[in-house]
Design an enzyme around this catalytic site. Structure first.
Site, PDB file in Angstrom:
ATOM      1  N   GLY A  69       1.164  -1.295  -0.040  1.00 38.33           N
ATOM      2  CA  GLY A  69      -0.050   0.515  -0.020  1.00 38.33           C
ATOM      3  C   GLY A  69       0.671   1.102  -0.148  1.00 38.33           C
ATOM      4  O   GLY A  69       0.332   2.039  -0.640  1.00 38.33           O
ATOM      5  N   ASN A 149      -6.876   4.468   9.998  1.00 41.51           N
ATOM      6  CA  ASN A 149      -6.336   3.026  10.046  1.00 41.51           C
ATOM      7  C   ASN A 149      -6.664   3.270  12.356  1.00 41.51           C
ATOM      8  O   ASN A 149      -6.581   2.074  12.748  1.00 41.51           O
ATOM      9  CB  ASN A 149      -4.605   2.982  10.154  1.00 41.51           C
ATOM     10  CG  ASN A 149      -3.932   4.181   9.828  1.00 41.51           C
ATOM     11  OD1 ASN A 149      -4.366   5.155   9.385  1.00 41.51           O
ATOM     12  ND2 ASN A 149      -3.091   4.230  10.302  1.00 41.51           N
ATOM     13  N   GLN A 177      -7.058   0.663   3.895  1.00 43.41           N
ATOM     14  CA  GLN A 177      -8.184  -0.151   5.338  1.00 43.41           C
ATOM     15  C   GLN A 177      -9.492  -0.133   5.125  1.00 43.41           C
ATOM     16  O   GLN A 177     -10.565  -1.149   5.368  1.00 43.41           O
ATOM     17  CB  GLN A 177      -8.108   0.982   6.590  1.00 43.41           C
ATOM     18  CG  GLN A 177      -6.647   1.068   6.966  1.00 43.41           C
ATOM     19  CD  GLN A 177      -5.669   0.064   7.578  1.00 43.41           C
ATOM     20  OE1 GLN A 177      -7.297  -1.336   7.967  1.00 43.41           O
ATOM     21  NE2 GLN A 177      -4.682  -0.135   8.219  1.00 43.41           N
ATOM     22  N   SER A 197      -3.978  -2.563  -0.499  1.00 46.91           N
ATOM     23  CA  SER A 197      -2.648  -3.859   0.464  1.00 46.91           C
ATOM     24  C   SER A 197      -3.595  -4.837   0.453  1.00 46.91           C
ATOM     25  O   SER A 197      -4.301  -4.628   0.924  1.00 46.91           O
ATOM     26  CB  SER A 197      -1.973  -3.038   1.360  1.00 46.91           C
ATOM     27  OG  SER A 197      -1.104  -3.672   2.001  1.00 46.91           O
ATOM     28  N   GLY A 198      -2.793  -5.592   0.092  1.00 46.99           N
ATOM     29  CA  GLY A 198      -3.024  -7.327  -0.133  1.00 46.99           C
ATOM     30  C   GLY A 198      -2.955  -8.014   1.737  1.00 46.99           C
ATOM     31  O   GLY A 198      -4.260  -8.996   2.441  1.00 46.99           O
ATOM     32  N   HIS A 199      -2.063  -7.412   2.759  1.00 56.68           N
ATOM     33  CA  HIS A 199      -2.035  -7.849   3.590  1.00 56.68           C
ATOM     34  C   HIS A 199      -3.145  -7.590   5.114  1.00 56.68           C
ATOM     35  O   HIS A 199      -3.216  -7.800   5.506  1.00 56.68           O
ATOM     36  CB  HIS A 199      -0.465  -7.930   3.938  1.00 56.68           C
ATOM     37  CG  HIS A 199      -0.618  -6.694   4.834  1.00 56.68           C
ATOM     38  ND1 HIS A 199       0.012  -6.218   6.022  1.00 56.68           N
ATOM     39  CD2 HIS A 199       0.316  -5.093   4.210  1.00 56.68           C
ATOM     40  CE1 HIS A 199       0.276  -5.055   6.316  1.00 56.68           C
ATOM     41  NE2 HIS A 199       0.214  -4.326   4.652  1.00 56.68           N
ATOM     42  N   THR A 235       9.796  -7.313 -12.169  1.00 54.29           N
ATOM     43  CA  THR A 235       9.238  -8.671 -13.095  1.00 54.29           C
ATOM     44  C   THR A 235       8.074  -8.996 -11.636  1.00 54.29           C
ATOM     45  O   THR A 235       7.872  -8.810 -10.153  1.00 54.29           O
ATOM     46  CB  THR A 235      10.375 -10.060 -12.393  1.00 54.29           C
ATOM     47  OG1 THR A 235      11.238  -9.764 -13.418  1.00 54.29           O
ATOM     48  CG2 THR A 235       9.580 -11.331 -12.863  1.00 54.29           C
ATOM     49  N   CYS A 323       6.176   5.165  21.040  1.00 53.05           N
ATOM     50  CA  CYS A 323       7.410   5.066  22.397  1.00 53.05           C
ATOM     51  C   CYS A 323       8.893   5.112  21.436  1.00 53.05           C
ATOM     52  O   CYS A 323       8.828   4.751  21.057  1.00 53.05           O
ATOM     53  CB  CYS A 323       7.321   4.077  23.061  1.00 53.05           C
ATOM     54  SG  CYS A 323       8.482   4.077  24.888  1.00 53.05           S
TER      55      CYS A 323
HETATM   56  C1  LIG Z   1      -4.694   3.640   5.743  1.00 54.34           C
HETATM   57  C2  LIG Z   1      -3.135   3.232   5.414  1.00 54.34           C
HETATM   58  N1  LIG Z   1      -2.314   3.494   4.409  1.00 54.34           N
HETATM   59  C3  LIG Z   1      -1.628   2.793   3.995  1.00 54.34           C
HETATM   60  C4  LIG Z   1      -0.719   1.754   4.326  1.00 54.34           C
HETATM   61  C5  LIG Z   1       0.175   1.190   4.419  1.00 54.34           C
HETATM   62  O1  LIG Z   1       0.034   0.026   3.643  1.00 54.34           O
HETATM   63  P1  LIG Z   1       1.480  -1.341   3.861  1.00 54.34           P
HETATM   64  O2  LIG Z   1       1.697  -1.754   5.247  1.00 54.34           O
HETATM   65  O3  LIG Z   1       0.944  -2.241   2.471  1.00 54.34           O
HETATM   66  O4  LIG Z   1       2.731  -0.582   3.144  1.00 54.34           O
HETATM   67  C6  LIG Z   1      -1.104   1.265   6.240  1.00 54.34           C
HETATM   68  C7  LIG Z   1      -0.702   0.307   6.770  1.00 54.34           C
HETATM   69  O5  LIG Z   1      -1.357   0.134   7.763  1.00 54.34           O
HETATM   70  C8  LIG Z   1      -2.735   1.664   5.856  1.00 54.34           C
HETATM   71  O6  LIG Z   1      -3.499   1.950   7.267  1.00 54.34           O
END
Ligand SMILES: Cc1ncc(COP(=O)(O)O)c(C=O)c1O
Length: 379
Positions: A69, A149, A177, A197-199, A235, A323
């Site tokens: 992302g 987020n 998100q 973002s995939g994860h 690639t 922190c």
């Molecule tokens: C709102 C938002 N944008 C961008 C990102 C970044 O995504 P990535 O972890 O895939 O780089 C995050 C990841 O926490 C996110 O919460």
């Protein structure tokens, strides 16, 4: 072990893992190769592109696969800045963006761009009149997130897109998100660029996408081969792309039911905590939020001690405070919302997902009073 940090990352869904494994084994080819090994994977890549496009309401050719992302956000913000530099040097964003957008904007600022950061109110909401007033003849981009987020607060994306379009300015939406949790429709909402973002939705780390709608002028971040129609060299991460396609397909099929299930769990957790601790405070709009996210401040407590104790009880949650060098810094998001530093320092984010159940919520509600009593007793 209870995992309630799905906004940080999600476990790879077993069906997604099943779908991607062949692309590390027999289907190992490079999609640019013209022989059988390349042809074997080329089709899978295009099928995944179609699945991503179907989930977010765009054409498959508008999907550009990236590594995450953050890369998609950087590509949108810096790519538009480079392409439209001759037209203007002003970008409008908000004070509560993810660092992927915030720091891309800071970089541009140090290179002669002007950045306007829109304020949010106590509930994390934007004032659209301020957006309208911020756009001037030098503005080339409006970049706001879809959902925050830390708090889950959802911005009025369709209205933002409408204002940007009326003023002849591109709109980039960081929907990292939101995708997979709530409906996202680039066509219907008028979004010109969208990061995902995939994860965050059951695919592995290392894969993301930027949707670049037709006609949008954008310079690439990475130069090299002609992959992704010359928009992103390198690639392709074939297994990751296949996984993202599968995760998007599953999210599309399950989103409505899963969102309702998670909202009821989240509401049970949230109302349970607020009933147990009447001085606790919900951060963010009470309704206009992701169904999965609860950000709650516990006055007088430091989030880090609370999280440590939750972790000892097997519960993974997180906080917006970071922190660094021994001093607790308040989250910039909560600070922008006007949450006082002592409250912000005691804020904990619970973000729920696929593997959470009612018994998880009840376990958290069971152990939390003991932890908080102990921490307050130590003060
Ligand atoms: C709102 C938002 N944008 C961008 C990102 C970044 O995504 P990535 O972890 O895939 O780089 C995050 C990841 O926490 C996110 O919460």
């Amino acid at each position: 072990m209870i995992y309630m940090d799905y906004n940080a990352t999600t476990p790879v869904h077993p069906d997604v893992l099943e779908a991607l494994l062949p692309y590390y084994r027999q289907a190992f080819g490079n999609p640019s190769s013209i022989h059988w090994a390349g042809r074997m994977v080329k089709g899978a890549l295009e099928e995944a592109r179609e699945k991503v496009a179907a989930l977010v309401g765009c054409d498959p050719v508008e999907v550009v696969f990236t590594s995450c992302g953050s890369e998609a956000d950087n590509m949108a913000v810096k790519g538009v800045a480079a392409a439209l530099r001759g037209k203007g040097n002003h970008i409008v964003t908000t004070a509560v963006e993810h660092p992927a957008v915030t720091n891309a904007c800071l970089y541009l600022e140090s290179n002669g761009f002007e950045i306007t950061r829109l304020r949010v109110d106590r509930r994390g909401a934007l004032n659209l009149d301020e957006l309208e007033a911020a756009i001037n003849e030098k503005t080339i981009l409006v970049s706001t997130m879809f959902a925050n987020n830390e708090t889950g607060v959802i911005f009025p994306v369709t209205e933002i897109a409408e204002i940007a379009a009326r003023r002849g300015v591109y709109f980039h939406c960081d929907a990292v998100q939101a995708v997979g949790k709530v409906p996202v429709d680039c066509r219907g909402m008028g979004i010109r660029l969208l990061a995902l973002s995939g994860h965050k939705l059951g695919a592995p780390k290392g894969i993301g996408a930027l949707i670049v709608r037709k006609g949008v002028k954008l310079h690439p971040l990475l130069h090299g081969g002609s992959q992704e129609r010359n928009r992103r060299a390198g690639t392709e991460n074939v297994a990751g792309i296949v996984a993202l396609g599968k995760a998007c397909e599953m999210a599309g099929a399950e989103m409505a039911a899963e969102a309702a299930r998670l909202k009821s769990l989240r509401d049970r957790l949230e109302s349970g905590i607020l009933a147990l601790f009447p001085d606790a405070q919900l951060n963010g709009h009470p309704e206009n939020r992701l169904p999965t996210t609860a950000n709650i401040s516990f006055p007088g407590l430091e989030a880090d001690s609370l999280l440590l104790n939750l972790d000892l009880a097997g519960i993974a949650a997180s906080s917006g405070s970071a922190c660094s060098s021994g001093t607790l810094k308040s989250s910039p998001v909560l600070a922008a919302m006007g949450v006082e530093p002592p409250l912000a320092r005691g804020s904990v984010r619970f973000s729920l997902g696929r593997e959470n159940s009612e018994s998880d919520v009840d376990f958290v509600l069971d152990v939390l009073p003991g932890i908080i009593e102990r921490l307050r007793g130590q003060q």
